[in-house]
Design a protein around this motif. Structure first.
Motif, short mmCIF file in Angstrom:
data_model
loop_
_atom_site.label_atom_id
_atom_site.label_comp_id
_atom_site.label_asym_id
_atom_site.label_seq_id
_atom_site.Cartn_x
_atom_site.Cartn_y
_atom_site.Cartn_z
N PRO A 53 13.79 11.15 11.93
CA PRO A 53 13.88 12.28 12.86
C PRO A 53 14.02 11.80 14.30
O PRO A 53 13.33 10.88 14.74
N MET A 54 14.94 12.42 15.04
CA MET A 54 15.11 12.12 16.45
C MET A 54 14.24 13.09 17.24
O MET A 54 14.59 14.26 17.39
N LEU A 55 13.12 12.61 17.71
CA LEU A 55 12.17 13.44 18.44
C LEU A 55 12.28 13.15 19.94
O LEU A 55 12.35 11.99 20.34
N ALA A 62 0.84 -1.20 0.00
CA ALA A 62 0.00 0.00 0.00
C ALA A 62 0.87 1.24 0.00
O ALA A 62 1.98 1.26 0.53
N GLN A 63 0.35 2.30 -0.63
CA GLN A 63 1.09 3.56 -0.66
C GLN A 63 1.10 4.17 0.74
O GLN A 63 0.06 4.28 1.38
N PRO A 64 2.28 4.57 1.24
CA PRO A 64 2.33 5.18 2.58
C PRO A 64 1.63 6.53 2.60
O PRO A 64 1.59 7.25 1.60
N VAL A 65 1.07 6.85 3.75
CA VAL A 65 0.34 8.11 3.94
C VAL A 65 0.83 8.75 5.22
O VAL A 65 1.02 8.07 6.24
N ALA A 66 1.06 10.03 5.21
CA ALA A 66 1.51 10.74 6.40
C ALA A 66 0.38 10.84 7.41
O ALA A 66 -0.75 11.20 7.07
N GLY A 67 0.68 10.49 8.66
CA GLY A 67 -0.30 10.62 9.73
C GLY A 67 -1.23 9.46 9.88
O GLY A 67 -2.34 9.61 10.40
N ASP A 68 -0.81 8.24 9.46
CA ASP A 68 -1.72 7.10 9.56
C ASP A 68 -1.52 6.28 10.83
O ASP A 68 -2.05 5.18 10.95
N ALA A 69 -0.77 6.80 11.80
CA ALA A 69 -0.63 6.11 13.09
C ALA A 69 -1.74 6.55 14.03
O ALA A 69 -2.55 7.42 13.71
N SER A 70 -1.79 5.95 15.21
CA SER A 70 -2.82 6.29 16.18
C SER A 70 -2.54 7.64 16.79
O SER A 70 -1.39 8.08 16.90
N LEU A 125 1.62 11.90 13.67
CA LEU A 125 2.92 11.98 13.02
C LEU A 125 4.04 11.57 13.97
O LEU A 125 5.00 10.91 13.58
N TYR A 126 3.91 11.99 15.24
CA TYR A 126 4.90 11.61 16.25
C TYR A 126 4.97 10.09 16.37
O TYR A 126 6.05 9.49 16.34
N ASN A 127 3.82 9.44 16.48
CA ASN A 127 3.80 7.98 16.58
C ASN A 127 4.29 7.32 15.30
O ASN A 127 4.95 6.27 15.33
N GLN A 128 3.98 7.94 14.16
CA GLN A 128 4.43 7.35 12.90
C GLN A 128 5.94 7.41 12.77
O GLN A 128 6.58 6.46 12.31
N ALA A 185 5.32 16.51 5.54
CA ALA A 185 4.11 16.77 6.32
C ALA A 185 4.39 17.16 7.76
O ALA A 185 3.46 17.47 8.50
N LEU A 186 5.65 17.15 8.18
CA LEU A 186 5.97 17.40 9.58
C LEU A 186 5.77 18.87 9.93
O LEU A 186 6.14 19.76 9.16
N PRO A 187 5.23 19.15 11.12
CA PRO A 187 5.10 20.53 11.59
C PRO A 187 6.46 21.10 11.97
O PRO A 187 7.44 20.36 12.06
N PRO A 188 6.56 22.41 12.22
CA PRO A 188 7.87 23.00 12.52
C PRO A 188 8.64 22.31 13.63
O PRO A 188 9.87 22.16 13.52
N ALA A 189 7.97 21.89 14.69
CA ALA A 189 8.68 21.27 15.81
C ALA A 189 9.39 20.00 15.39
O ALA A 189 10.41 19.62 15.97
N TYR A 190 8.89 19.30 14.36
CA TYR A 190 9.46 18.04 13.92
C TYR A 190 10.26 18.18 12.62
O TYR A 190 10.93 17.22 12.20
N ALA A 191 10.17 19.31 11.94
CA ALA A 191 10.70 19.44 10.59
C ALA A 191 12.17 19.83 10.59
O ALA A 191 12.69 20.40 11.55
N ARG A 192 12.83 19.53 9.47
CA ARG A 192 14.20 20.02 9.26
C ARG A 192 14.17 21.53 9.03
O ARG A 192 13.14 22.10 8.66
N TRP A 193 15.33 22.14 9.19
CA TRP A 193 15.40 23.59 8.98
C TRP A 193 15.20 23.97 7.52
O TRP A 193 14.86 25.12 7.22
N ASP A 194 15.43 23.04 6.59
CA ASP A 194 15.24 23.38 5.18
C ASP A 194 13.82 23.08 4.70
O ASP A 194 13.53 23.18 3.51
#
Length: 641
Positions: free
Chosen positions: A407-409, A262-270, A278-281, A365-374
């Motif tokens: 990402p190391m969260l 299946a095609q992966p989708v951002a945000g498909d975790a609980s 996204l954090y759980n994913q 799809a990551l929000p600023p807190a999780y995203a790279r600087w670029d």
């Protein structure tokens, strides 16, 4: 303050979404039983255990470990469930202690999802017991409470399950022990197949068959462990956030073509929100990569071991050491080895392709807190109204696929301080930069992390202080100073060091006293109640013995009351203090300004390479983001005045 329970004591639970944190000196098995009003367990389906880790409202780990986190949602418990009993047991046949009396007393804590402890209990007075009912969460008149139980069983899991009314307790105990032994034998549990209809695509472990365990979502992974130069590993686990029935459904997953994943989708975790999903994913991806790599390495090790055994058999008999038969046997052993390794590699590559495709979808799809600087998400940055769950400190990868970055969260608020290692350790010998450049990169990494923390907190809820005694990092700290994001200019000289440390130490003392006495409303009106980050650069320059003592105090006591420490230092510069500072270094999460494989996962101890999250060269994003932070802070001050 958390309630320190003794056996038989109970305590009310102020919330229903909880974690049970367990710590022991040796690997143990953790599980839970669900009981009716009398505490009776009516069947194996009422027990959450490593072979069946998830029931409605609860999820437990799948393997034996020295530390566990159980995720619990009491609101998701069926109405006929009135008791949740947390079980601990020693795994059998693995060479560890056979009774709890031969190891350190297990420690169990009930916490909120933010890590705040509600109640804690140390299970003492155990001797010959190999299983124990540690805690009990029970429902009374519509409210939930926790009770310290501490009931041990010398007869092990079977005796404990029988005592709770489970007639097939012996069979279930054998099944649990088999699942645990199987997992420990292969070092890491294979990811089970996804439930039918669940769009989340998990990878299959290389070189393995079908896991006989029921098809359940995998246990949330744990945060990487820091292994400091002195002392043992420090647990830095990420808490499990999965729940049985989040109110916000994950996004729909496009149907897969027959024979294709299946095609992966951002945000498909609980999760309750997109950020939580996204954090759980992200941590699910970390778990998948750890597992599939462990399976591949185990398969290669098995192939090598099998080839060596077959070659040993040929060489052990003088009659078969030479000649056509010996040559044929050697060639056959090597061919088997090659075939096994190729099969394992094919499975690994399949899993890595799927994970790479998922990373390509998740990263944008990551929000600023999780995203790279670029990430483009920073171009539309606005100061947030709420604190996020976590923040990105960098990236992690393994040598099997260096370009696949996870990402190391880490959770917010920070549970421990950070140490940006500015020294040239043995691992840096191949890095083509000199010591001065490493120190500059370390200061830049500290500024990037501090800027991200400032950016993800609402205005006025996070303050940064800087100690730079000699002013040697003025260039690196310039963006913080020029934007007005700092609470005050960097402190210089011994007097500046003393002033900043005294103010923060006093803040910690005042808040601790207020919390312990229940008089938080009596805090001075001018006390800054925002989370505080102290960046110490060029330690121990400018520090006397008193300042060092204050720094250690802030590292130990500060995080519990919102004062966090970030050291930018070369440990070798402080060698004159000897072992006095060892507890300080061990209390901090060591990060590096350049890529280094010094972090280890809590399952199989993979050496993960950490890369800092730095601002791209020539990018203006740091100035833009800090400018917004500074404007928001000034606007808040003007409004308050």
């Amino acid at each position: 303050m958390a309630a320190e329970l003794v056996r038989g004591q109970n305590h009310p639970l102020p919330q229903t979404r909880l974690e049970i944190r367990i710590s022991a000196g040796n690997p143990i098995v953790a599980g839970a039983t669900l009981g009716d009003e009398r505490g009776t367990v009516h069947g194996a389906e009422w027990v959450a255990h490593p072979a069946s880790p998830q029931l409605a409202g609860i999820e437990v780990p799948k393997q034996a470990a020295a530390a566990h986190r159980l995720a619990i949602d009491l609101d998701a418990m069926p109405e006929h469930i009135h008791r949740v009993t947390v079980l601990l047991a020693l795994p059998t046949g693995v060479g560890g202690p056979a009774r709890f009396g031969a190891m350190a007393a297990p420690f169990v804590a009930v916490t909120g999802l933010d890590g705040t402890e509600i109640a804690r209990y140390t299970v003492t007075d155990l001797d010959t017991e190999s299983a124990v009912a540690a805690l009990e969460l029970y429902r009374r008149q519509g409210a939930w409470k926790v009770r310290a139980v501490g009931q041990g069983y010398a007869g092990g899991l079977a005796a404990m399950l029988h005592d709770q009314g489970l007639e097939q307790g012996t069979d279930l105990a054998a099944r649990i022990e088999e699942a645990v032994a199987r997992g420990m034998a292969r070092s890491v549990a294979q990811p089970p197949p996804r439930p039918e209809g669940d769009g989340r695509v998990r990878t299959a472990a290389a070189g393995g068959g079908t896991d006989p365990a029921p098809a359940k979502p995998p246990t949330p992974p744990q945060q990487s462990q820091d292994t400091p130069p002195a002392g043992g590993p420090i647990d830095y686990q990420h808490p499990g956030r999965r729940t049985a029935a989040p109110p916000t459904p994950p996004p729909a997953v496009p149907p897969a073509a027959p024979g294709h994943p299946a095609q992966p989708v951002a945000g498909d975790a609980s999760g309750w929100t997109m950020d939580e999903r996204l954090y759980n994913q992200v941590w699910g991806m970390f778990e998948d990569l750890a597992r599939t790599t462990a399976a591949y390495r185990s398969a290669v090790d098995f192939a090598e071991s099998r080839m060596e055994q077959e070659l040993d058999r040929v060489l052990s008999d003088p009659r078969t050491r030479v000649g056509p038969a010996a040559d044929s046997a050697r060639a056959e052993a090597r061919d088997k080895y090659t075939d096994l390794v190729e099969q394992a590699r094919e499975a690994l590559e399949r899993d890595l392709r799927q994970l790479t495709a998922e990373a390509e979808v998740v990263e944008p799809a990551l929000p600023p807190a999780y995203a790279r600087w670029d990430s483009p998400v920073w171009q539309a940055y606005q100061v947030p109204m709420e604190i996020p769950m976590a923040v990105r400190l960098g990236d992690l990868h393994l040598p099997e696929r260096p370009d696949l970055r996870i990402p190391m969260l880490v959770r917010l608020p920070l549970e421990r301080g950070l140490w940006i290692d500015a020294g040239r350790s043995g691992a840096y010998d191949e890095v083509a930069v000199d010591s001065g450049e490493l120190r500059r990169l370390a200061a830049d990494a500290a500024v990037a992390i501090a800027a991200r923390l400032l950016a993800v907190y609402p205005a006025g809820e996070f303050s940064v202080h800087v100690i730079d005694p000699a002013g040697s990092a003025a260039g690196s700290f310039a963006p913080l100073v020029e934007s007005g994001a700092l609470a005050e200019p960097p402190a210089a000289g011994a007097q500046g060091v003393s002033s900043v440390l005294a103010a923060l130490t006093q803040r910690v003392d005042l808040v601790q006293m207020a919390v312990r006495s229940g008089a938080t409303d009596a805090l001075p009106p001018d006390l800054d109640t925002a989370e505080q980050l102290l960046i110490v650069h060029d330690f121990p320059h400018g520090f006397d013995d008193r300042a060092v003592t204050q720094l250690r105090y802030l590292a130990d006591e500060g995080p519990s009351v919102g004062v966090h420490l970030m050291m930018v230092a070369d440990r070798e510069d402080a060698r004159a203090y000897g072992p006095v500072l060892d507890p300080l270094w061990r209390s901090l999460l060591r990060l590096t300004p350049v890529a280094e494989d010094h972090l280890a996962d809590p399952w199989v101890g993979h050496a993960w390479t950490y890369e800092p999250s730095l601002v791209p060269s020539g990018s203006r994003v740091l100035g833009q983001v800090l400018g917004e932070v500074g404007r928001a802070a000034r606007a808040r001050q003007s409004y308050g005045s």
